[in-house]
Motif scaffolding. Structure first.
Motif, short mmCIF file in Angstrom:
data_model
loop_
_atom_site.label_atom_id
_atom_site.label_comp_id
_atom_site.label_asym_id
_atom_site.label_seq_id
_atom_site.Cartn_x
_atom_site.Cartn_y
_atom_site.Cartn_z
N ILE A 17 1.10 -1.26 -0.14
CA ILE A 17 0.25 0.07 0.12
C ILE A 17 1.03 1.16 0.19
CG2 ILE A 17 -1.85 1.23 1.15
CD1 ILE A 17 -3.30 -1.29 2.66
N GLY A 18 2.05 1.12 0.63
CA GLY A 18 3.33 2.13 0.88
C GLY A 18 3.60 2.56 -0.55
N ALA A 19 4.33 1.86 -0.97
CA ALA A 19 4.74 1.84 -2.73
C ALA A 19 3.72 2.00 -3.40
CB ALA A 19 5.11 0.56 -2.96
N ILE A 20 2.52 1.99 -3.68
CA ILE A 20 1.99 2.24 -4.63
C ILE A 20 1.71 3.79 -4.16
CG2 ILE A 20 -1.13 2.14 -5.14
CD1 ILE A 20 -1.19 -0.96 -4.64
N GLU A 21 1.31 4.23 -3.48
CA GLU A 21 1.17 5.64 -2.83
C GLU A 21 2.02 6.44 -3.24
OE1 GLU A 21 -0.46 5.71 1.16
OE2 GLU A 21 -2.15 4.76 1.09
N LYS A 22 3.53 5.88 -2.96
CA LYS A 22 4.50 6.46 -3.03
C LYS A 22 4.73 6.95 -4.69
CE LYS A 22 5.89 7.75 0.92
NZ LYS A 22 5.99 9.35 1.54
N ILE A 23 4.65 5.65 -5.30
CA ILE A 23 5.63 4.91 -6.69
C ILE A 23 4.15 6.41 -7.62
CG2 ILE A 23 5.71 3.84 -8.72
CD1 ILE A 23 6.84 1.66 -6.52
N SER A 24 2.78 6.84 -6.86
CA SER A 24 1.96 7.46 -7.87
C SER A 24 2.12 8.41 -7.94
CB SER A 24 0.73 6.68 -7.25
OG SER A 24 0.30 4.95 -7.99
N GLN A 25 2.96 8.90 -6.61
CA GLN A 25 2.89 10.21 -6.59
C GLN A 25 4.37 10.62 -7.02
OE1 GLN A 25 2.51 11.02 -2.61
NE2 GLN A 25 -0.16 10.07 -2.14
N ALA A 26 4.94 9.53 -7.46
CA ALA A 26 6.20 10.17 -7.62
C ALA A 26 6.05 10.97 -9.48
CB ALA A 26 7.17 8.59 -8.12
N LYS A 27 7.21 11.91 -8.86
CA LYS A 27 7.03 12.80 -10.37
C LYS A 27 8.04 13.04 -11.63
CE LYS A 27 3.53 16.00 -8.66
NZ LYS A 27 3.29 15.17 -8.37
N SER A 28 9.36 12.00 -10.69
CA SER A 28 10.18 11.87 -11.73
C SER A 28 11.23 10.20 -11.91
CB SER A 28 11.54 12.69 -11.19
OG SER A 28 12.04 12.19 -9.90
N GLN A 29 11.44 10.33 -13.06
CA GLN A 29 11.72 8.72 -13.17
C GLN A 29 13.18 8.55 -11.25
OE1 GLN A 29 12.37 5.54 -14.37
NE2 GLN A 29 11.35 6.62 -15.34
N GLU A 30 13.87 9.73 -11.71
CA GLU A 30 14.33 9.45 -10.30
C GLU A 30 13.80 8.72 -9.11
OE1 GLU A 30 17.90 11.97 -7.46
OE2 GLU A 30 16.72 12.67 -8.94
N GLU A 31 12.38 9.53 -8.72
CA GLU A 31 11.97 9.58 -7.55
C GLU A 31 11.35 7.57 -7.70
OE1 GLU A 31 8.90 12.13 -5.90
OE2 GLU A 31 9.32 12.75 -7.56
N ILE A 32 11.04 7.19 -9.04
CA ILE A 32 10.25 6.18 -9.41
C ILE A 32 11.90 5.46 -8.59
CG2 ILE A 32 9.51 4.72 -10.59
CD1 ILE A 32 8.45 6.98 -12.23
N PHE A 33 12.38 5.24 -9.35
CA PHE A 33 13.52 4.30 -8.96
C PHE A 33 14.27 4.47 -7.33
CE2 PHE A 33 17.78 3.13 -8.22
CZ PHE A 33 18.15 2.51 -8.50
N ILE A 34 13.78 5.19 -6.52
CA ILE A 34 14.26 5.74 -5.13
C ILE A 34 13.37 4.63 -4.65
CG2 ILE A 34 14.05 7.05 -2.53
CD1 ILE A 34 15.33 8.92 -4.55
#
Length: 81
Positions: free
Chosen positions: A31-48
């Motif tokens: 659930i946490g990963a879905i929330e964070k990745i959904s909100q990610a605005k850059s490829q760098e954030e997605i990677f993190i």
């Protein structure tokens, strides 16, 4: 490059599989990963967030239980980076 939609689909499948077998193992992580990745605005954030998810999945694999189907999804997630 990590495909955000593919990653979210895989995590959503893991969440559904966990719910289907009535376990709490991994549910908060998913659930946490879905929330964070959904909100990610850059490829760098997605990677993190993908990297953090990978580490959490190692813990689940080492100390918990994954069905064969769940393990296949985990392998897919690992191979994305």
């Amino acid at each position: 490059m990590i495909d955000k939609n593919e990653l979210l689909t895989n995590i959503t499948i893991l969440l559904k599989l966990a719910n289907d077998r009535n376990t709490q193992q991994g549910v908060k992580v998913y659930i946490g990963a879905i929330e964070k990745i959904s909100q990610a605005k850059s490829q760098e954030e997605i990677f993190i967030y993908w990297d953090k998810l990978k580490h959490a999945l190692v813990g689940i694999e080492a100390h918990g239980y994954l069905t064969n189907k769940e393990f296949e999804i985990v392998k897919n997630i690992r191979s994305m980076g």
